[in-house]
Motif scaffolding. Sequence first.
Motif, PDB file in Angstrom:
ATOM      1  N   UNK A 131      42.242  74.973  14.562  1.00 29.61           N
ATOM      2  CA  UNK A 131      42.568  74.917  13.122  1.00 29.61           C
ATOM      3  C   UNK A 131      43.582  75.986  12.700  1.00 29.61           C
ATOM      4  N   UNK A 132      43.480  77.189  13.281  1.00 26.51           N
ATOM      5  CA  UNK A 132      44.437  78.253  12.941  1.00 26.51           C
ATOM      6  C   UNK A 132      45.852  77.838  13.335  1.00 26.51           C
ATOM      7  N   UNK A 133      46.023  77.412  14.587  1.00 26.13           N
ATOM      8  CA  UNK A 133      47.362  77.074  15.062  1.00 26.13           C
ATOM      9  C   UNK A 133      47.972  75.908  14.287  1.00 26.13           C
ATOM     10  N   UNK A 134      47.184  74.888  13.979  1.00 26.41           N
ATOM     11  CA  UNK A 134      47.736  73.776  13.200  1.00 26.41           C
ATOM     12  C   UNK A 134      48.040  74.198  11.761  1.00 26.41           C
ATOM     13  N   UNK A 135      47.316  75.190  11.244  1.00 25.30           N
ATOM     14  CA  UNK A 135      47.584  75.654   9.874  1.00 25.30           C
ATOM     15  C   UNK A 135      48.894  76.429   9.783  1.00 25.30           C
TER      16      UNK A 135
ATOM     17  N   UNK B  26      51.614  71.434  16.132  1.00 29.88           N
ATOM     18  CA  UNK B  26      51.258  70.033  15.938  1.00 29.88           C
ATOM     19  C   UNK B  26      50.456  69.518  17.123  1.00 29.88           C
ATOM     20  N   UNK B  27      49.425  68.736  16.848  1.00 31.01           N
ATOM     21  CA  UNK B  27      48.721  68.041  17.921  1.00 31.01           C
ATOM     22  C   UNK B  27      49.598  66.861  18.302  1.00 31.01           C
TER      23      UNK B  27
ATOM     24  N   UNK C  84      43.459  67.718  24.634  1.00 29.61           N
ATOM     25  CA  UNK C  84      44.328  67.906  23.469  1.00 29.61           C
ATOM     26  C   UNK C  84      45.625  68.526  23.959  1.00 29.61           C
ATOM     27  N   UNK C  85      46.747  67.959  23.519  1.00 32.38           N
ATOM     28  CA  UNK C  85      48.066  68.525  23.808  1.00 32.38           C
ATOM     29  C   UNK C  85      48.683  68.918  22.475  1.00 32.38           C
ATOM     30  N   UNK C  86      49.089  70.164  22.348  1.00 37.85           N
ATOM     31  CA  UNK C  86      49.719  70.654  21.117  1.00 37.85           C
ATOM     32  C   UNK C  86      51.076  71.226  21.466  1.00 37.85           C
TER      33      UNK C  86
ATOM     34  N   UNK D 142      66.297  77.684  20.191  1.00 39.56           N
ATOM     35  CA  UNK D 142      64.882  77.440  19.939  1.00 39.56           C
ATOM     36  C   UNK D 142      64.151  77.331  21.269  1.00 39.56           C
ATOM     37  N   UNK D 143      62.868  77.574  21.230  1.00 45.35           N
ATOM     38  CA  UNK D 143      62.013  77.457  22.407  1.00 45.35           C
ATOM     39  C   UNK D 143      60.973  76.378  22.125  1.00 45.35           C
ATOM     40  N   UNK D 144      60.755  75.517  23.117  1.00 39.24           N
ATOM     41  CA  UNK D 144      59.687  74.521  23.016  1.00 39.24           C
ATOM     42  C   UNK D 144      58.484  75.044  23.782  1.00 39.24           C
ATOM     43  N   UNK D 145      57.323  74.964  23.175  1.00 40.63           N
ATOM     44  CA  UNK D 145      56.085  75.405  23.804  1.00 40.63           C
ATOM     45  C   UNK D 145      55.074  74.274  23.671  1.00 40.63           C
ATOM     46  N   UNK D 146      54.476  73.895  24.782  1.00 37.72           N
ATOM     47  CA  UNK D 146      53.406  72.894  24.754  1.00 37.72           C
ATOM     48  C   UNK D 146      52.216  73.467  25.507  1.00 37.72           C
ATOM     49  N   UNK D 147      51.021  73.240  24.988  1.00 40.19           N
ATOM     50  CA  UNK D 147      49.827  73.681  25.704  1.00 40.19           C
ATOM     51  C   UNK D 147      48.775  72.592  25.664  1.00 40.19           C
TER      52      UNK D 147
END
Length: 197
Positions: free
Chosen positions: A122-126, A130-131, A140-142, A170-175
């Motif tokens: 919830x913190x990261x999406x706030x 983005x999920x 879950x991939x964000x 810009x940097x793309x980050x996916x986790x």
Amino acid sequence: MRYTASTMKRRSSVRIAAALGAAGAGAVAGYGAWVAAHWLRYGSARAPEPGEGDPLPDRFMPSYDVVERHAVRVDAPDATVLAAACELTWQGPLLTRAIIAARSWFLRAPPDRADLPQAMLPYLTSIGWRVLAEVPGREIVAGAVTQPWRGDVVFPLDGAEFARFAEPAYVKIAWTLRADPIGDARCVFRSETRVGD
């Protein structure tokens, strides 16, 4: 030499300050070594081992410059483990808070708002992550596109645009958080973070 209470107190304070300074220097050196190791590996991300590969994040970020993967066996059902991982309080460990505080101070970032959620997902999406995809109870991939070297980090991208985004500076980050079942009440919990431009 005669020791008075104030002399003893002063020496004790000096010892405590020296110990804290040494511990802080050790933590900074350890973090610096970790950063240096990742910097040297930049652009030559390790391919996944058998069983580590995951086609879901590949849909959004098939190539990347840096990757970090972790896995642990857990004696709990996959859905329970994934739910617990999403609810972890990311600000818990002292080292994590210290690194974030040092980054904020160094980059003169505005302070975090107190009204933001404390649980990780919830913190990261706030704040703008983005999920990108979700397999309920399993994965879950964000993702985010950002400029993490700036003090006031913004996330200017909607999740649907993530895969095709290719602007410079810009940097793309996916986790990914993923729980693979191995029986009725056991699983392998996996996390993976990919970074690229």
